[in-house]
Design a protein around this motif. Structure first.
Motif, PDB file in Angstrom:
ATOM      1  N   UNK A   1      14.874  11.126  -2.284  1.00  0.00           N
ATOM      2  CA  UNK A   1      13.582  10.227  -3.227  1.00  0.00           C
ATOM      3  C   UNK A   1      12.482   9.948  -3.269  1.00  0.00           C
ATOM      4  N   UNK A   2      11.586  11.070  -2.499  1.00  0.00           N
ATOM      5  CA  UNK A   2      10.058  11.010  -2.394  1.00  0.00           C
ATOM      6  C   UNK A   2       9.878  11.859  -4.081  1.00  0.00           C
ATOM      7  N   UNK A   3       8.964  10.957  -4.108  1.00  0.00           N
ATOM      8  CA  UNK A   3       8.465  11.032  -5.448  1.00  0.00           C
ATOM      9  C   UNK A   3       9.004  10.153  -6.463  1.00  0.00           C
ATOM     10  N   UNK A   4       9.853   9.619  -6.815  1.00  0.00           N
ATOM     11  CA  UNK A   4      10.385   8.622  -7.211  1.00  0.00           C
ATOM     12  C   UNK A   4      10.132   7.215  -6.659  1.00  0.00           C
ATOM     13  N   UNK A   5      10.346   6.437  -7.433  1.00  0.00           N
ATOM     14  CA  UNK A   5       9.672   4.970  -7.899  1.00  0.00           C
ATOM     15  C   UNK A   5      10.924   4.005  -7.617  1.00  0.00           C
ATOM     16  N   UNK A   6      10.321   2.827  -6.828  1.00  0.00           N
ATOM     17  CA  UNK A   6      11.330   1.280  -6.709  1.00  0.00           C
ATOM     18  C   UNK A   6      11.314   0.374  -8.241  1.00  0.00           C
ATOM     19  N   UNK A   7      11.717  -0.300  -8.249  1.00  0.00           N
ATOM     20  CA  UNK A   7      11.193  -1.960  -8.791  1.00  0.00           C
ATOM     21  C   UNK A   7       9.856  -2.158  -8.938  1.00  0.00           C
ATOM     22  N   UNK A   8       9.573  -2.768  -9.310  1.00  0.00           N
ATOM     23  CA  UNK A   8       7.856  -3.260  -9.598  1.00  0.00           C
ATOM     24  C   UNK A   8       7.208  -2.522  -8.622  1.00  0.00           C
ATOM     25  N   UNK A   9       7.030  -1.184  -9.076  1.00  0.00           N
ATOM     26  CA  UNK A   9       6.039  -0.611  -8.308  1.00  0.00           C
ATOM     27  C   UNK A   9       5.430   0.460  -8.644  1.00  0.00           C
ATOM     28  N   UNK A  10       4.597   0.894  -8.455  1.00  0.00           N
ATOM     29  CA  UNK A  10       3.525   1.655  -9.283  1.00  0.00           C
ATOM     30  C   UNK A  10       3.278   2.880  -8.166  1.00  0.00           C
ATOM     31  N   UNK A  11       3.916   3.023  -7.141  1.00  0.00           N
ATOM     32  CA  UNK A  11       3.715   3.418  -5.437  1.00  0.00           C
ATOM     33  C   UNK A  11       4.784   4.510  -5.976  1.00  0.00           C
ATOM     34  N   UNK A  12       4.520   5.764  -5.750  1.00  0.00           N
ATOM     35  CA  UNK A  12       5.404   6.838  -5.320  1.00  0.00           C
ATOM     36  C   UNK A  12       6.192   6.403  -4.060  1.00  0.00           C
TER      37      UNK A  12
ATOM     38  N   UNK B   1       0.357  -1.667   0.152  1.00  0.00           N
ATOM     39  CA  UNK B   1      -0.385   0.123  -0.189  1.00  0.00           C
ATOM     40  C   UNK B   1       1.420   0.812  -0.517  1.00  0.00           C
ATOM     41  N   UNK B   2       2.594   1.303   0.298  1.00  0.00           N
ATOM     42  CA  UNK B   2       2.901   1.831   0.307  1.00  0.00           C
ATOM     43  C   UNK B   2       4.267   1.943   0.492  1.00  0.00           C
ATOM     44  N   UNK B   3       5.709   3.130   0.489  1.00  0.00           N
ATOM     45  CA  UNK B   3       6.660   2.731   0.315  1.00  0.00           C
ATOM     46  C   UNK B   3       7.669   3.748   0.222  1.00  0.00           C
ATOM     47  N   UNK B   4       8.010   3.506   2.010  1.00  0.00           N
ATOM     48  CA  UNK B   4       8.007   5.394   2.249  1.00  0.00           C
ATOM     49  C   UNK B   4       9.927   4.451   3.006  1.00  0.00           C
ATOM     50  N   UNK B   5      10.834   6.706   2.421  1.00  0.00           N
ATOM     51  CA  UNK B   5      12.114   5.943   3.050  1.00  0.00           C
ATOM     52  C   UNK B   5      11.909   7.839   3.721  1.00  0.00           C
ATOM     53  N   UNK B   6      12.812   7.907   4.228  1.00  0.00           N
ATOM     54  CA  UNK B   6      12.947   8.835   5.353  1.00  0.00           C
ATOM     55  C   UNK B   6      14.079  10.164   4.477  1.00  0.00           C
TER      56      UNK B   6
END
Length: 363
Positions: free
Chosen positions: A307-318, A298-303
């Motif tokens: 990196x906010x607004x970017x995407x990791x692999x296999x994810x459509x979530x920023x 449901x969410x991908x987070x990083x402090x």
């Protein structure tokens, strides 16, 4: 001549004259020393130094080393207690094996720290009856340490002092030791320091019984080739010896087995749950590929604000910044940033008040 450690070709290194042919040091009658010139070979790959075996067959059946080398080296004998204590600290089991017990000096000390002690000794010249003070923890097996020897059970710790320099097949002997030890068995292999002997031209340390002169590298390679993990090697400058401490490591899974294990564990913990992934660093691509798109993320987070607004692999979530609202919206947190596990765990519990499931990977 092939190297006894790694099997590579050796080259003629030196020829040493005046090497005594017999083990006799003292005699009840005057005698003359009989000497011989021997060829010394050096391995071009591992640096091992060795000679041909010129001893008569079954020499060690009647050999008595009490008046030789380690048998009279007071410095070495003084360190036995310390070495036995070290073996005790590094193993939980109580079955101890010594290869080449000699007159039983170390075996007697080991009997203070281990419940079941076995010594293997080929020479029949030693009288052990009074050596162990009735200690029923100790037994002696007469014979050469080879495949023809019957040994009871598996061993938790082992020791060998001044033996492997005598062996024509040291790798086979160490492989046999590996096979009779339990996983995580820990022990010491002690040999003369061949590197120092030849670097300092200590011709008096070259004797016919020694067919191997180990260097720190060749001794480590020998242990590795036999399946042991080298944990420590130390050079005793006073006794001119090497002490190698090694362990029979538990069988490690392959990379693919570890990958499959992690995948199964994570799916078992997270299937059917809303998940937040914490971490958009270098490992995220590997972890994301492992999980695919089957989890309900449901969410991908990083402090890291960059990196906010970017995407990791296999994810459509920023990527989002961590917040109380995000963690209130999920059932579990999957930590990708394994190097910061303690910091993330502390933040989840104390900063964001998250009390549900937290899972991650091995760092």
């Amino acid at each position: 001549m092939r190297c006894r450690v790694c099997g590579a070709q050796t080259k003629l290194f030196q020829q040493v004259e005046g090497v005594r042919k017999e083990e006799r040091i003292l005699s009840i009658q005057p005698f003359t020393v009989d000497t011989v010139k021997i060829d010394i070979y050096e391995c071009i790959v591992c640096g091992h130094i060795q000679t041909e075996n010129l001893l008569p067959p079954n020499f060690y059946d009647t050999n008595d080393s009490r008046m030789q080398g380690q048998g009279q080296h007071i410095h070495t004998l003084d360190t036995y207690e310390e070495k036995a204590k070290k073996l005790r600290r590094h193993t939980a089991g109580d079955a101890f094996l010594e290869i080449g017990s000699g007159a039983g000096a170390f075996l007697r000390i080991a009997g203070k720290y281990f419940t079941h002690c076995t010594g293997v000794e080929p020479s029949l010249t030693y009288e052990y009856a009074g050596n162990f003070d009735g200690n029923d923890r100790i037994r002696i097996v007469h014979g050469y340490f080879d495949r023809g020897l019957f040994l009871e059970g598996d061993y938790d710790t082992f020791a060998s002092f001044q033996v492997f320099e005598h062996l024509e097949a040291p790798l086979e002997a160490l492989q046999l030791l590996h096979s009779v030890c339990r996983e995580n068995a820990y022990g010491i292999i002690n040999v003369p320091n061949g590197q120092q002997i030849f670097a300092r031209a200590l011709y008096h340390q070259v004797i016919l019984q020694h067919v191997n002169y180990y260097t720190p590298m060749s001794l480590c390679i020998l242990a590795r080739c036999a399946g042991f993990t080298v944990e420590e090697i130390e050079a005793d400058e006073v006794a001119l010896e090497l002490n190698l401490y090694c362990r029979k490591a538990a069988c490690s899974p392959s990379m693919n087995q570890a990958r499959a294990r992690d995948r199964a564990r994570l799916f078992s913990a997270l299937d059917g749950k809303r998940v937040a992934i914490w971490g958009a660093g270098a490992k995220s691509a590997t972890y994301a590929e492992l999980l695919g798109r089957t989890l309900h993320v449901a969410h991908v987070v990083d402090d890291d604000p960059k990196k906010a607004g970017l995407y990791i692999a296999n994810s459509n979530l920023p990527v989002e910044r961590p917040s109380v609202e995000i963690f209130s919206d999920v059932d579990a947190v999957l930590v990708f940033a394994t190097s910061y596990w303690d910091e993330i765990l502390d933040a989840l519990q104390h900063q964001f008040g998250f009390t549900k499931e937290i899972v991650g990977f091995d760092a």
